[in-house]
Design a protein around this motif. Structure first.
Motif, mmCIF file in Angstrom:
data_model
loop_
_atom_site.group_PDB
_atom_site.id
_atom_site.type_symbol
_atom_site.label_atom_id
_atom_site.label_comp_id
_atom_site.label_asym_id
_atom_site.label_seq_id
_atom_site.Cartn_x
_atom_site.Cartn_y
_atom_site.Cartn_z
ATOM 1 N N UNK A 133 -55.002 107.882 18.717
ATOM 2 C CA UNK A 133 -54.591 108.798 19.784
ATOM 3 C C UNK A 133 -53.683 109.891 19.243
ATOM 4 N N UNK A 134 -52.715 109.519 18.412
ATOM 5 C CA UNK A 134 -51.815 110.516 17.827
ATOM 6 C C UNK A 134 -52.575 111.486 16.935
ATOM 7 N N UNK A 135 -53.504 110.950 16.140
ATOM 8 C CA UNK A 135 -54.306 111.807 15.267
ATOM 9 C C UNK A 135 -55.190 112.744 16.078
ATOM 10 N N UNK A 136 -55.750 112.231 17.188
ATOM 11 C CA UNK A 136 -56.606 113.065 18.036
ATOM 12 C C UNK A 136 -55.815 114.228 18.639
ATOM 13 N N UNK A 262 -54.521 124.783 9.889
ATOM 14 C CA UNK A 262 -55.108 124.007 10.984
ATOM 15 C C UNK A 262 -56.256 123.144 10.488
ATOM 16 N N UNK A 263 -57.036 123.667 9.543
ATOM 17 C CA UNK A 263 -58.129 122.878 8.956
ATOM 18 C C UNK A 263 -57.572 121.639 8.256
ATOM 19 N N UNK A 264 -56.462 121.816 7.540
ATOM 20 C CA UNK A 264 -55.820 120.686 6.883
ATOM 21 C C UNK A 264 -55.328 119.649 7.874
ATOM 22 N N UNK A 265 -54.772 120.113 8.999
ATOM 23 C CA UNK A 265 -54.312 119.195 10.038
ATOM 24 C C UNK A 265 -55.479 118.378 10.590
ATOM 25 N N UNK A 266 -56.600 119.033 10.828
ATOM 26 C CA UNK A 266 -57.794 118.336 11.319
ATOM 27 C C UNK A 266 -58.266 117.299 10.305
ATOM 28 N N UNK A 267 -58.238 117.664 9.022
ATOM 29 C CA UNK A 267 -58.678 116.739 7.976
ATOM 30 C C UNK A 267 -57.797 115.501 7.938
ATOM 31 N N UNK A 268 -56.474 115.703 7.988
ATOM 32 C CA UNK A 268 -55.554 114.569 7.976
ATOM 33 C C UNK A 268 -55.710 113.692 9.206
ATOM 34 N N UNK A 273 -58.026 108.785 12.064
ATOM 35 C CA UNK A 273 -58.893 108.354 13.163
ATOM 36 C C UNK A 273 -59.978 107.396 12.685
ATOM 37 N N UNK A 274 -60.562 107.688 11.517
ATOM 38 C CA UNK A 274 -61.681 106.885 11.032
ATOM 39 C C UNK A 274 -61.244 105.703 10.169
ATOM 40 N N UNK A 275 -60.030 105.784 9.585
ATOM 41 C CA UNK A 275 -59.514 104.682 8.777
ATOM 42 C C UNK A 275 -58.212 104.235 9.420
ATOM 43 N N UNK A 276 -58.291 103.313 10.389
ATOM 44 C CA UNK A 276 -57.128 102.959 11.204
ATOM 45 C C UNK A 276 -56.019 102.309 10.388
ATOM 46 N N UNK A 277 -56.376 101.621 9.304
ATOM 47 C CA UNK A 277 -55.356 100.981 8.478
ATOM 48 C C UNK A 277 -54.555 101.997 7.674
ATOM 49 N N UNK A 278 -55.051 103.241 7.613
ATOM 50 C CA UNK A 278 -54.394 104.263 6.807
ATOM 51 C C UNK A 278 -52.995 104.568 7.316
ATOM 52 N N UNK A 279 -52.815 104.543 8.638
ATOM 53 C CA UNK A 279 -51.515 104.886 9.216
ATOM 54 C C UNK A 279 -50.419 103.943 8.749
ATOM 55 N N UNK A 280 -50.691 102.627 8.791
ATOM 56 C CA UNK A 280 -49.679 101.660 8.368
ATOM 57 C C UNK A 280 -49.416 101.740 6.875
ATOM 58 N N UNK A 281 -50.427 102.095 6.092
ATOM 59 C CA UNK A 281 -50.231 102.229 4.652
ATOM 60 C C UNK A 281 -49.426 103.477 4.307
ATOM 61 N N UNK A 282 -49.602 104.542 5.079
ATOM 62 C CA UNK A 282 -48.929 105.796 4.787
ATOM 63 C C UNK A 282 -47.437 105.738 5.063
ATOM 64 N N UNK A 283 -47.009 104.934 6.041
ATOM 65 C CA UNK A 283 -45.570 104.865 6.338
ATOM 66 C C UNK A 283 -44.823 104.303 5.139
#
Length: 421
Positions: A133-136, A262-268, A273-283
């Motif tokens: 949701x945050x990424x969207x 803005x393109x970079x923001x969409x990419x991130x 959005x597609x790799x949900x585990x990425x958020x917890x790994x990035x923190x």
């Protein structure tokens, strides 16, 4: 929950397009009726003030009252005000005072709205979908920032500012209607069933008592405040000044550079959005991502080298664009992971007020930074400033990652995730 996410994203897209179109058109309108950059910059800078001064105190209001009503009411009230302003333009078409009043009013209402949205994500979507949701929302903001100015320029040239005001008012009201269909989960407030029964000042005291007990949140708040002095002015003012006024890229080339962010923001946002585990790994790699951004600021020397060697404006444009795409992607990964983590950890009844404090910290030094960089650009060569800024941010990242607060946070996070050092 999927329908909730669809409604939230649709509402944000509709109102985001309208607001971006109007903001861009209004900037052209102010320049047309005043002809001075000073007045233009003053009007635009006023929109930041509510984010600094209002957010600190509106968080309590957002937590004490129905968030859905705040979200819906903010959009519909904004739409009504915009339509009313359309009528006032007929009588006072060149009144800067009226424009200033409009900017301050809408910015204040949107401060309530943004806090309500950020603090209600856990009530709107399932826990597993919070990063999505945050990424969207981040991705939608980036998309409207690409196409909004283009639509605004076409509509302003073709129909004028009054038509844009009317259309934006209608769009905001439609967005509010969309948001009426959002379904909020019932909060579990058993941990503090006195919330909402206390007085306003008592709630503020509760907020700061909670923050005082959470050293890692204080750490991130202080970090956000310091970084706002450098990061925000660099990406919002210095980049435009250097590329357009000094390197002399064309207006089209400048729009490409700005769109690349803005393109970079969409990419991130898409990655999360597609790799949900990425958020917890990035923190866990928060400051690694931050140091990458600092190095990218230093790499602003590359367009300077290209200008010296080739004098080709398109080479400069491409290099700046590549840097901005990577910079924005990394920044999005960093920010979404941090916001999602705190939405998981902060008690739901305190989310609004804590995010209010965070938003204040994130913008508190931005006006000072804008003024400071404006002065320094007239004194020093721009590449000294961008290189020095990158080095300062890099040093902040190096020392911050070694701090006791962050190391304790990482150790605790790994334990919670079932990992062992």
């Amino acid at each position: 929950m999927k329908l909730n996410l669809l409604l939230l994203v649709s509402g944000r897209f509709i109102s985001g397009i309208g607001s971006t179109v109007l903001t861009f058109a209004l900037s052209l309108y102010v320049l047309d009726i005043t002809g001075t950059a000073g007045t233009f910059s003053l009007v635009l800078s006023l929109s930041v003030l509510p984010m600094i001064f209002v957010n600190m105190f509106t968080g309590v209001f957002v937590d004490r009252y129905n968030k859905k009503r705040i979200i819906v009411g903010s959009d519909i009230l904004s739409g009504v005000i915009v339509i009313a302003y359309t009528g006032l333009l007929n009588f006072y078409p060149k009144s800067i005072v009226l424009i200033v009043f409009y900017v301050l009013t809408i910015s204040t209402i949107q401060s309530f709205f943004n806090l309500a949205v950020n603090s209600s994500i856990p009530e709107i979507v399932n826990k597993d979908n919070i990063p999505t949701a945050n990424a969207a929302i981040q991705g939608i903001s980036a998309i409207v920032n690409i196409i909004g100015p283009i639509i605004g320029a076409v509509l302003y040239t073709t129909f004028g500012i009054k038509v844009i005001f009317m259309l934006n008012g209608i769009v905001l009201i439609l967005s509010g209607i969309f948001e009426m269909f959002l379904k909020f989960k019932k909060l579990n407030t058993s941990s503090d069933d006195s919330i909402g029964k206390k007085g306003y000042l008592a709630d503020l005291k509760t907020t700061f008592s909670y923050l005082y007990s959470q050293k890692i949140i204080i750490f991130f708040l202080a970090f956000a405040a310091v970084v706002s002095l450098i990061y925000y002015p660099m990406v919002s003012m210095v980049l435009t000044y250097v590329s357009y006024n000094i390197m002399k890229v064309s207006g089209i080339q400048l729009s490409i550079i700005q769109a690349s962010a803005a393109v970079g923001t969409i990419a991130g946002a898409s990655l999360i959005s597609f790799i949900k585990s990425l958020s917890s790994n990035m923190i866990k790699r928060f400051f690694t991502l931050f140091k990458i951004q600092a190095i990218l600021f230093i790499l602003w020397l590359l367009p300077f080298g290209a200008q010296t060697l080739t004098k080709n404006m398109w080479v400069i444009t491409i290099i700046f664009s590549i840097i901005l795409v990577i910079l924005s992607s990394v920044n999005t990964l960093q920010n979404v992971s941090m916001i999602s983590y705190f939405q998981f950890q902060i008690p739901e009844e305190l989310l609004g007020r804590v995010f209010g404090v965070f938003m204040t910290a994130a913008f508190i030094f931005s006006p000072v930074g804008l003024w400071l960089y404006g002065v320094l650009l007239d004194i020093f060569k721009w590449y000294y400033l961008t290189t020095a800024s990158g080095i300062i941010l890099l040093l902040i990242g190096i020392f911050a990652v070694k701090s006791k607060y962050f190391q304790d946070f990482i150790n605790d996070f790994k334990i919670k995730q079932g990992e062992m050092l």
